[in-house]
Structures are given as C-alpha cells and as structure tokens.
Design a protein around this motif. Sequence first.
Motif, PDB file in Angstrom:
ATOM      1  N   TYR A   1       0.834  -1.212   0.000  1.00 55.48           N
ATOM      2  CA  TYR A   1       0.000   0.000   0.000  1.00 55.48           C
ATOM      3  C   TYR A   1       0.862   1.253   0.000  1.00 55.48           C
ATOM      4  O   TYR A   1       0.552   2.239  -0.673  1.00 55.48           O
ATOM      5  CB  TYR A   1      -0.947   0.009   1.198  1.00 55.48           C
TER       6      TYR A   1
ATOM      7  N   ASN B   1       0.856   4.184  -2.591  1.00 51.95           N
ATOM      8  CA  ASN B   1       0.524   5.529  -2.128  1.00 51.95           C
ATOM      9  C   ASN B   1       1.588   6.567  -2.466  1.00 51.95           C
ATOM     10  O   ASN B   1       1.283   7.637  -2.966  1.00 51.95           O
ATOM     11  CB  ASN B   1       0.307   5.512  -0.607  1.00 51.95           C
ATOM     12  N   GLU B   2       2.840   6.233  -2.209  1.00 54.76           N
ATOM     13  CA  GLU B   2       3.873   7.256  -2.332  1.00 54.76           C
ATOM     14  C   GLU B   2       4.260   7.621  -3.756  1.00 54.76           C
ATOM     15  O   GLU B   2       4.281   8.788  -4.114  1.00 54.76           O
ATOM     16  CB  GLU B   2       5.114   6.855  -1.530  1.00 54.76           C
TER      17      GLU B   2
ATOM     18  N   PHE C   1      -8.413   1.952  -3.664  1.00 57.12           N
ATOM     19  CA  PHE C   1      -7.395   2.575  -2.823  1.00 57.12           C
ATOM     20  C   PHE C   1      -6.949   3.902  -3.432  1.00 57.12           C
ATOM     21  O   PHE C   1      -6.706   4.010  -4.634  1.00 57.12           O
ATOM     22  CB  PHE C   1      -6.204   1.613  -2.674  1.00 57.12           C
ATOM     23  N   LYS C   2      -6.852   4.902  -2.611  1.00 61.69           N
ATOM     24  CA  LYS C   2      -6.425   6.249  -3.017  1.00 61.69           C
ATOM     25  C   LYS C   2      -7.252   6.735  -4.215  1.00 61.69           C
ATOM     26  O   LYS C   2      -6.708   7.130  -5.246  1.00 61.69           O
ATOM     27  CB  LYS C   2      -4.929   6.238  -3.346  1.00 61.69           C
TER      28      LYS C   2
ATOM     29  N   ALA D   1       2.902  12.206  -3.832  1.00 58.12           N
ATOM     30  CA  ALA D   1       1.845  11.378  -3.249  1.00 58.12           C
ATOM     31  C   ALA D   1       0.546  12.161  -3.087  1.00 58.12           C
ATOM     32  O   ALA D   1      -0.543  11.629  -3.252  1.00 58.12           O
ATOM     33  CB  ALA D   1       2.298  10.831  -1.894  1.00 58.12           C
ATOM     34  N   ASN D   2       0.664  13.438  -2.792  1.00 59.55           N
ATOM     35  CA  ASN D   2      -0.533  14.258  -2.635  1.00 59.55           C
ATOM     36  C   ASN D   2      -0.817  15.137  -3.848  1.00 59.55           C
ATOM     37  O   ASN D   2      -1.687  16.002  -3.801  1.00 59.55           O
ATOM     38  CB  ASN D   2      -0.391  15.132  -1.390  1.00 59.55           C
TER      39      ASN D   2
END
Lengths: 755, 755
Positions: B262, B266-267, B308-309, B406-407
Amino acid sequence: MNIKIKISLLVFVLVVFSCKEKALVNDEQTGNQGHPSLILTEQGVKEIRANLGSIPIFDKTLAATKQEIDAEIEQGFDVPVPKDYSGGYTHETHKKNYILMQKAGALYQILDDEKYAKFVKDMLFEYAKQYPTWPIHPKPRSYARGKLFWQCLNDSNWLVYTAQAYDCIYNYLTEEERNTLETDLFKPFADYISKENPQFFNRVHNHATWGNAAVGMIALAMDDDELLDRALNGVKDVDFDPNEKDNDGGYIRKDGQQIGFYANVNEPFSPDGYFTEGPYYQRYASYPFLIFAQALQNKKPEHKVFEFKDGVLLKSVNALLNLSDADGEFFLLNDAQKGMSYYNSSLISTVDIGYHFGGNNPGLLSIAKKQGEVTLDDAGLAVALGIKEGKEKPFVKKSIELSDGANGDEGAVGVLRSGGLELVFKYTAHGLSHGHYDKLSYALFDDGDEVVQDYGMARFVNIEQKGGGNYLKENTTWAKQTIAHNTIVQNETSQFQGKYDIGSQYHSNGYIFSVGNDSLQVASAKEENAYPGTKLHRTVVTIKDEDYDKPYVLDIMRVSSQNSNQYDLPFYFLGHIMKTNFEYSKYDVPKILGKSDGYQHLYKEASSTSNGENIQLNWLQNNKFYTYTAVTSNNNEIIFGRIGANDPEFNLRNEQTLILRKKNVNDALFVSTIESHGTYSPVSELAINAYSNIANLSVIHNSKEYTAVLIETNNDKSKVFIISNENNDKDAAHKLAINDKEYTWKGPYILIENK
Amino acid sequence: MNIKIKISLLVFVLVVFSCKEKALVNDEQTGNQGHPSLILTEQGVKEIRANLGSIPIFDKTLAATKQEIDAEIEQGFDVPVPKDYSGGYTHETHKKNYILMQKAGALYQILDDEKYAKFVKDMLFEYAKQYPTWPIHPKPRSYARGKLFWQCLNDSNWLVYTAQAYDCIYNYLTEEERNTLETDLFKPFADYISKENPQFFNRVHNHATWGNAAVGMIALAMDDDELLDRALNGVKDVDFDPNEKDNDGGYIRKDGQQIGFYANVNEPFSPDGYFTEGPYYQRYASYPFLIFAQALQNKKPEHKVFEFKDGVLLKSVNALLNLSDADGEFFLLNDAQKGMSYYNSSLISTVDIGYHFGGNNPGLLSIAKKQGEVTLDDAGLAVALGIKEGKEKPFVKKSIELSDGANGDEGAVGVLRSGGLELVFKYTAHGLSHGHYDKLSYALFDDGDEVVQDYGMARFVNIEQKGGGNYLKENTTWAKQTIAHNTIVQNETSQFQGKYDIGSQYHSNGYIFSVGNDSLQVASAKEENAYPGTKLHRTVVTIKDEDYDKPYVLDIMRVSSQNSNQYDLPFYFLGHIMKTNFEYSKYDVPKILGKSDGYQHLYKEASSTSNGENIQLNWLQNNKFYTYTAVTSNNNEIIFGRIGANDPEFNLRNEQTLILRKKNVNDALFVSTIESHGTYSPVSELAINAYSNIANLSVIHNSKEYTAVLIETNNDKSKVFIISNENNDKDAAHKLAINDKEYTWKGPYILIENK
C-alpha cells in the motif's frame, strides 16, 4: 543482313512481342501517323476509354491526376521570367509547368474534356510569347546554361514533357496555332539546346540523353525528320575542344566518339543493361531513354529501337531493378543519394514501358502494384490490365553479375544475395564524371538496411540550404576519394591519384562469379591499374552454415606490389559499437587522420596496435547485432575514425569507420568475416545471439597460386576456403598440401567442411 | 466512515463496475475461495472455455502460447545452479522458466490438458529440491543479492509469475505435494526476499513493489494471511540505517516512511496516477502493481484495492498511456531507454486489467488491438469479447497535466499536443533514485519522432557487451547531469549540485496549464531551488497560425538571480544541420567543453558570438525540416557541441547540441521558437517549405511582472504573447503599456494578433 542475324532478330521479336496485348500493337510498318502518337496512341486512347472504371490502379492514378490538375486549372498558372537556381521560385514554377502540361494533355485525351487542352494551349502560348524575349539564363554556374533554367539539362526536361502535351492537343489546335508554337517556341527551343549548345548535346552523358530525347520527342510531335535525325545522331560538323570539361570535371567529348541518342544508348549501357554511372543516375536517365524509345516505337516502328543492341533498353529495366535492396532502394554506386528507390516517378514509366514493350514480365506487375500508380498511357493500361487479370508474380531478385562497358568487357557489378544479406561488389569501369575512386569496394545490406555503407554523394539534392542543392565541394574532396569507401588505399593516396583522366582509362576485371550454390556464393575480381606496380585481388564469399540462422561474409583482399607501401582498408560499419575484443586508446580530443585524398575529412578518435591475433568489432544497428572479425599481423595499426574533419559547414554525416593499416610491406593479405548474428528489441529488452559465432579466423596458406583461410566456429566445426589466385578455369584440377594435409579439387575455389 | 465518503465511494464503485461483464464479477463479499483465483478464476475459466474459437485475439494468443509451450515441453527444461549476471545462461534460464510456468499454468486451466500441469509440477519440484541447497547468489554487485539471480529483484520477478502457475495447478496437486512445495520452496523463498532482505523489501521503490507483490501473490495462492499482511504492510520491527543506499545511489528508506504494497502504491503515484520515476519505470513497475491488485481483487475483494487512493491504480493506466508518443513509445523522463513502448508485454496486462477492472474504457480496446495479444485470463477474455463485439474506439491522447507527489502537490509533467507535435515539459519532483537533474526541461516529438531530444539513460538494458547490460558509469557522469538536458545550467554546475540528497528534497511548481484552446496552449512552471538564490521560470506555448500547416512552439525561459552567473541553455536537436543564419568557426579538432557535471562529455566543435540579432538553426531529421529561432543579446556565445568526450568505450551516442550561453549576468531571458515547417522526399527529391516562417522574434517588454514577445512571421503578420510573471489568477485583470500601446486582458497570459 545475313541469315543468322535475321533469325536471331526474328526470335527476339517473337520473345518481345509474343505476350503483348494484341490490340495495343501498332502497325509495324507504318506506325501511328496521326495524333496522339507518342506515349498515347489513337488505338490506345480507345482502349483506355473502353476500360475506364474497371482498371483500379489506372482509375486511381487518373482520379488523383484529375484532382491535381483541376485544382491547378482553378488556381491558374504563372510563366515567370527565369531567374533562380533550383529551389528558387522561377525554377520550381517552370518545372511544375511542364509536369502539369504533360498530365493535362493526357487527361484531355483520356477524358475528352477540352478544358485540359485549353489549359495546355494557354500555357504554351504564354511560353511562345515570352520565350523569344528571354536571354540566356542569368545564373552562371553551368557549362551549358539554359533559357528557362540555369542549365540546358532542365530545359531539356521541360521539352521532353511538353512535347508529350503538344502531341496530345495537336488535333485540338488549328494549323495556324501549331505554326505559331512550332516557329516561336519549339524549333528555337530545340535549336538552342542542340545547335547552340553542342558541348551539351553532342556528348555521351545523361545530360545529352535528355537533350537528345527532348529534341527527338518534339521532332516526333512535329513530324520533323531533320530534327529527329539530329536527335538520333547528334549535331553534325561541330568542332570540339578535347580538353573541355563540364562542371563535374567530366570531359565533354573524346575523339572519335559517336553522338546522338543511339550513341547514348550504346556507350553507357553494357550488353547486360548496366548503366555505367550507376543505378542512381540510371534511374534519372531511364526516363528519357525509355519515354523517347516508346514514342519512337509508336511513331516510327521501323527504327526498331527496342531491338537496338540486342534489346538493351529493355534489359536495362531488369538490371536497374536488380540493383535495388529489399526495400527497393538503389545501391550506392558512384554519385548517388541515399533513399532513392523504385518508387521514384521515373521508375513508374520505366516499369510500365518495360512491361508493355518487354514481353509482359509478370514480376514487373508486382513492382507496379507496390508503386501504386501507372502512367496514363498505353503502357500504363497494359500494366493495369495485367494486374486486374491477376497475372502478377513476385519480382525475385537473385545474385547477379552485370557487366560494365559498351561491349560488356569493362568489369562488372556483382551482387551476392543470401538469406537477407545483399553484398554489392564493385569492379566496374569508372562511371563517367559521376564515378568514385573505389575499385573493389563493397557495401553490405541486411533485410534492406545498409550495415556496411557506401557513403554515397556529398549533396542534398534540391535542398537549397546546402549549396543550392548542388554538389558540395566535399563530394570531390571526400565522397569520391578512395578512403571514403570500403577498399584499399595505398600510401594515403586515392586510386588513380583521384584523377578522372587516369581512372576513366581503366576498369577492374571479374575473376569468379559463382552463385549456383545458395550456401556458397563467390565473387572475385582484380584491379591492376589503381596503383601502378600494385595488384589488388578481392574475393567476397557468402557462406551459409547450417547451424546458424544467417549466412556470413568472408572477405579476402590480397595486395601484392613491387614496392613497399602502407595499405589502409577501411570498414564503414553503421551503428553503435558494443564491444571489441582488443584494447584501444581513445584520444582526449580527436586528431585529423591525414592531409589530403579524403584523409583530411577523417578524425582519428582511437587507435590500437595489433598483437597478431584476430580482432573483433561487435556493433548494434537497427536492433541487429553484427560482428566483424579480421585476421591481423603483429603491429598492424587499428584506427577508429569518424567522418567530419575539415567540414566547416557540417556538410558531412559524422559516421564511424574502423581502418586496418599495414605499413612498410610489399604484399598484404586482409581477411575478415562479417556476421549478422543477433537481434535486440527495445520493447522486450531481449538480446538474442548478441555475440559472434566465429571462434577464430586464420590464413593457413598464402602463395602466388593459392590462398587458404580456416574458419573455426563456436559449434566446434571448421571450414577451409581455398581460392586459386591465378587460374579461374572451371575445369582445372588443383592439388595443394597444407600442414601435411592434401586438398584436391576442381575449379577456382573450394570450401572444405571439417566436422 | 462518514456519509460523504460513503457516497463518493459508492459513485466510484458504480463508475468502475457499471460496464463490466456481469458474469465475470466475483462475489464481492467472499471472493474466490477455490483455485484458480488469482488472475484466472473458476468462473472466468468457464467463460473462456465457452468462448474459445470465437474470440479471435484471445484464440490467437492462446494458439501462439500453446505452440511455444508445446515446443518447450518437447525439449525439456533445465534448472541450473545460479551463477551468472543478466545475459548469462543461468540468469536467462531461470527467467525463461518462470515465464514458461506461468503460461503452462494458464494453458492447463484453459485447455484442461494435464501435460501442462505436469510440466509446471515437475519444474517446481526440481526447484523445491535444489532451492534449499543454494547459497546466496555468487555475483556480488547488488545491495540485495538474490538466490536464483544476482539481485532479489529478479527473484521477486520469479515468484510473481510462479505464484500464478502454482495457483493454476493447485488442485492438480495432492495436499502432500503442496506441502512439500510450500515448505521447501515458497515459504523460504518469500522469507528470503522479505525478512532476510528488509533493505530490499521495506522500501518505497520499484524493487520493493516487486518484492511485495511476489510475497503477496504466493500468499494468496497459499492462503497465507500472515504472509499477505507482510506483503501489504511490510516486515515489521526491522531496524534500518538511514544512510544506507542502493546501487543506484538511492536511499533505502527514510524515517517515518510507510512500507509494504500500500505504501508503494501511495507514495510514488500521484492522485493523477503519475508514477514519480517516470513512464519507463512505471511500465516496469505496473505489472506487479496491477497483477497483484487483480489477484487481490479476485481473491479478497474486501480489500477494495482498486478503490485505494481514489482508484489510483486504474488512473495510472490512463496516465501511463498518455505519456507515450504517437507511436506508443514512452516519453523519456529520468532514467529511460529509448524505444520502450506500450507494446511491451507488461503493458498487455496493464491494458487488459485497466479495461476489465476500470470500467471497460473502449479506447483501451484499440490499444489492445494494436498489441495484437491479450492475457490468457479473465481480463484478457473481457478485452477479447469487447473487440469481438466491436466496442473499440480510438484512444485519443490530448494535452494533459499529470501532477507528481503522493498528494499531487509536487509539481507535474505537462504534455502539450498540437497538430502532430508533442511537447513534454518536466516540472516534477526528483523521481527517486532514477531521477535526472533537469527541472524545467522539455523534449519535443513530431508525429512520433523525437526531434528535440532527452538523452534518456546511458544503459543498454540486457546487452551484456555493455557493462553487463546494467547502468553504465556515464549514466551518472553524463545522462543524469543537467547539461545533458534542454534546460538551464548555472555556472557549469548541475541543478541541486547533482546531488540526490538535495534534489530529492525539492520539486518545481506548475504556474499555468491552459489547453482549452487548441490554437494556443500554454504550460508554465517555476523552479526556485535548483540553484539557491536563482529563480527559473519557463513557459512553453504551442501556437497555431492559420496560414501555416503546423503549429510552432514558443519557449520563454526567464532566469533571475541575486548573483552574477553564467547561464547555458542547451538545445538537443536531432538531425543534420542544413543552415544557420549566423557565421560560426568550426575548430580544426574539437575542444572539450568543461571539466565536470557532464561538461567533460561534450566536445565543443564550433562557436560564434552573437551580434544581438536572432539566430536561426535550420535542420533536417526524418525527412522533415525544422528551425530553431532564438533571441540573443550582444556577445552571447553560441556553441555547437557534440556528445562523446571522455567516453573511452564509445558508450555514448555522438549527437549534437546548440548551447546558448549568457555570461556575467544576474538575470537572463531566453526566448525561442521551434518550427516543424517542411518536408523532403529522397524519392521525389522535392523539398517543400524548407525555410522557417519566422521573420523576427523580439522581446518587447520584460519586467518583474510581465514578459512580452513579438513574433513576426513571413506572412506579414505578427503576434504578441504576454505573460504575467507573478499572478496566475485566471480572473485577474491586467493592463500593460508597451511602446505607447496599451494592452488589457484577463488571466495570466494573452496572445494578440496584429493582422
């Protein structure tokens, strides 16, 4: 005419004409007396009109041409006062005009729509109005300046096309209109490029071919027999200066030389149909040869032009196509620009005429189909009907030797084809003013990609930014020089001293050309005049080893001299070096390799001294792996060079070479193999068979009489290739002991497999 | 979970699943409990068998796979003792083995023929016999050595594939056999690449992604929840050294970093689905991401991995495909080998999974069709059915900005697409250990051909001759350095001093990305950390002038600094120089441009000093003419460079660059245009529109607030482009007087046409 000749002619006529579409054969006695009668005939027009809509490739060409010409008619035309070199407006406009007229003329005949005839007529009258007022073209570069263009060559192009247009609208014009055009435009035009420029017209050269064809075409269109004779036999009673040269440095004419169209067919074409300047210029020259021959055949069949010199014009079609690689691109022999191919528009005529008048070879249909276009004339109709009727067969290119010289006795080009490899071996005559100084050179193609290159010419044709699109000075200082090619340079001096006067006197001689066995093909040739006192003998062999996918090339270059010399053998591999099996030192900054003869254009980037073992160079090109393996002697110098020194305007391509140098020796033997052995995919990132299959290459015998090479491969097998250096008799018996083993065989060479 | 989130998730699920083949959707609550259940499911196998023979692309893939595996079964397999680096026999054999097992497993399920299951079983038992006896791989180069291969990465590849094979033959094996395999092979194998190599497993890096997926796949196949947790969340309670680096110089792990699958999703993936290392590595990484996500979704749908995400894994498919040129080849961002494309086998899974689990986007079918192959599983079946049912639509690539980080707040990649041109503008974060130091660089593609290049990486992947197929030292000394890219170098020092520790702390920032108007597209970004005290602001614009066939690019690079510096802006045009409008002196032999930071690899071949007028460089590439026009100041230096100095093994490609150098200034403004304006045919030898359409380019205003450029074209028109340098508010009103003329507009830029 004796009986023997009569019979052979009869046979030839039967061969040539037996398969022709009957309806399209004109009356052999009288020809086509009306109009059109050059590339279209009255009968042909009838046939075309009857078939329209049911002959796809013809219909497609017609539709595209109609669309193009309709748009041009809509837009109107310009006949500007001549001013520019090629690439400039006036040059390009006059060039466009003759093509438009030729096409519009054909459309008029085929579609029977007067708007096309009017377009041609209007343009011709504009030319007829202006032409008499135009002086010689203002640009001074040519030895034979034209009026519409900077050189008579382009003026001749104009007339070859325009004559066809005139023929097509002949009957549309009144007699008075025809008189005006002929008196004000065509006759003075023809006189200017012939009588007033005999240094252009009275040559054996592609320039003169265009000139002869131009005058001949307009002569046929005007029914002017005096002009036709001038086209066929040259301008009589003209003095000439035997020292006069053209812009390329070629002699204008030599003493006793025949002139006129027939002379231009006879001299440059060998009996095999090879054109001595090479395929690039044959492609250019073939249009006037064939278009005029077609017109002459249609209008004056009694000349039997397609039977001239045993049918050489038709043979030339086959020769030219055989000098193209797997993609249809022509091999680079002498001055030639890369990328020229049988998709060039002049080849459409060539193929169609070759098919129509040359016995309907079904292989030509497959090429016509790739071209996707036909000529809008009788020949194009024949091709379109052939394709429609499903007669097409593949045009299979096999290994072939094409003799050079008017009598076929001035060397040859040998092409070995094996398993996707095509090796082009040059042992020709000089190739007139477009010749390069590279006897016994070769180039290698793999599946249509050049991997060991001939540089071609230093010219960007029609790209005005680069010297007006003309030959660059580097063509002389680099591209023509021997060191620019894959062959021997002695003492850093080009063959024949790089002098046309010398080179054009000589030719190499074929020694072996043996291609009956697909697994072992041999071409061998000798050159004894490039360096007086030095004899060069090169043998190239393709060998198919059943254990490997692809055949490999064995190259044996034997040099023997009365004197001690330095010999350089460059190897112009194309691609990125992967690995060598020898150490080399790369210089911090490159040096310049030499001072003249092309050496001044090579950077020396790295070098090495051989320890006498084999050297191997492994490289990657177009996602294929190749290896060059060469036998060396102790202290041979190995040089990595790169093209581009003394090139102040970046005119040259900066490609690499490996030069093997042997110093201070009388005799030298260069033996190497070239393999295409593996592939790489940047998509799967898989490298397959990245390494050579050659374990070792060695010379196990070398005498005046024989040379023997041992090839050991990684499958633990070996082969011995032996060549008889002085006896190429196919039936001669040979016996040779090497290392206590006795070899006996018949014929000039043998390959012995040790399993 | 609050209501808002629930609703958005619901909407997402509806979007994702609404179009799916109903029969293939597994039970969302329970998943597939039997076997197979990873990439094939019991239901999927039924569907496939029912459709065989009527789904052409699937049938074709199946037939090819069957033929391949049948031949391999015939030939037998080998499980050699590990010994070699990539390219060597043992490496390539183990690699081949896992692919064969994966395919044979699928064939067993689809064709229900036990010979395939037996092949997998026999090979697995051979591995189970030998694996426990193998020490760590003898080759020492990796920071995480494997057992089968020289690095754990390749061991993980093996397990990702082999887990699928095991799942397929699970029911064919007895429980005892399964116990043997799991105990002797799979569990120790999984432990070795995870617990015993946490420096490999506990990272956020493509290596760890493979490791996580490998352990996760075998966990799912074995129904081992402890192992699955390890895959998803990493090996717990492992100490790590914050200074430890991998072979590429990347840090193993930073403090506080999440680990496991994960974390690896995510990153590196931004919310737009951009993978921070760039598309080349995304292509490589996407297989384990998606194959494991697919297996997890099939077996444990309760994990909702595709949600996810906010569905980032499915978004990544779209992002990756959008980062390919017109031919499907990936843009070069950071370490990347040229030629990699969506034809790579990992993209077949990517596209098929993207289609099957991502809402059946019909555009993906057109890519699958080009690939000509599908995966032999449920996803491949869905694609095959989609194609069969004619649902295919073109995959249209438009201009797109993909955020990095990531964001999504660490810069972006901007791609401007206009009229065949594709400009890739990089203003991202560093890209982990594969990052290059080239903030605000760009590359330009024309109809799929790169014309202003990014060098890519200095590596020949899997070509053993070149450093074992691994990264070459020139990747660090050249390819990663700033001067190897089309962006600013200050004082001959790479951005961020070429140090990963520094570069990885920062990212550029997007300023404008405006592509709503096809005739005027603008991307603008700022970089303020590459050189402390210096701010870089670059704006690239595509402008479509209705008078010209193709749009052109306007490039404005604005530099402002607290100090006086030297600024170099290289321009890596690919092709042959045709002409410049300025004089330059070519040196007899090249000099070396500098001492470090990549400059030591550049030859300086020629140079010139500007008189302050525009400079133009006209060049030819792939038979197209291009011109670069740049504003200069008096005494700017113009350098023609060539790659290849200090390259002792010919590892680099010897391509050219033009460098515009401004010395001893605090601020600098580089303004240029790039045009693709003409074509050349070596077959017709026609050069069309060989020259630039730009008459003059000038800066008519440059202040802290605004920069204005006047573009005068040869059609006697001109345009003024003004950008607001400090306010990118779309609604802000601007007013600026230039030469007594007042310009008013709204938003960060304006293009004013003067007709």
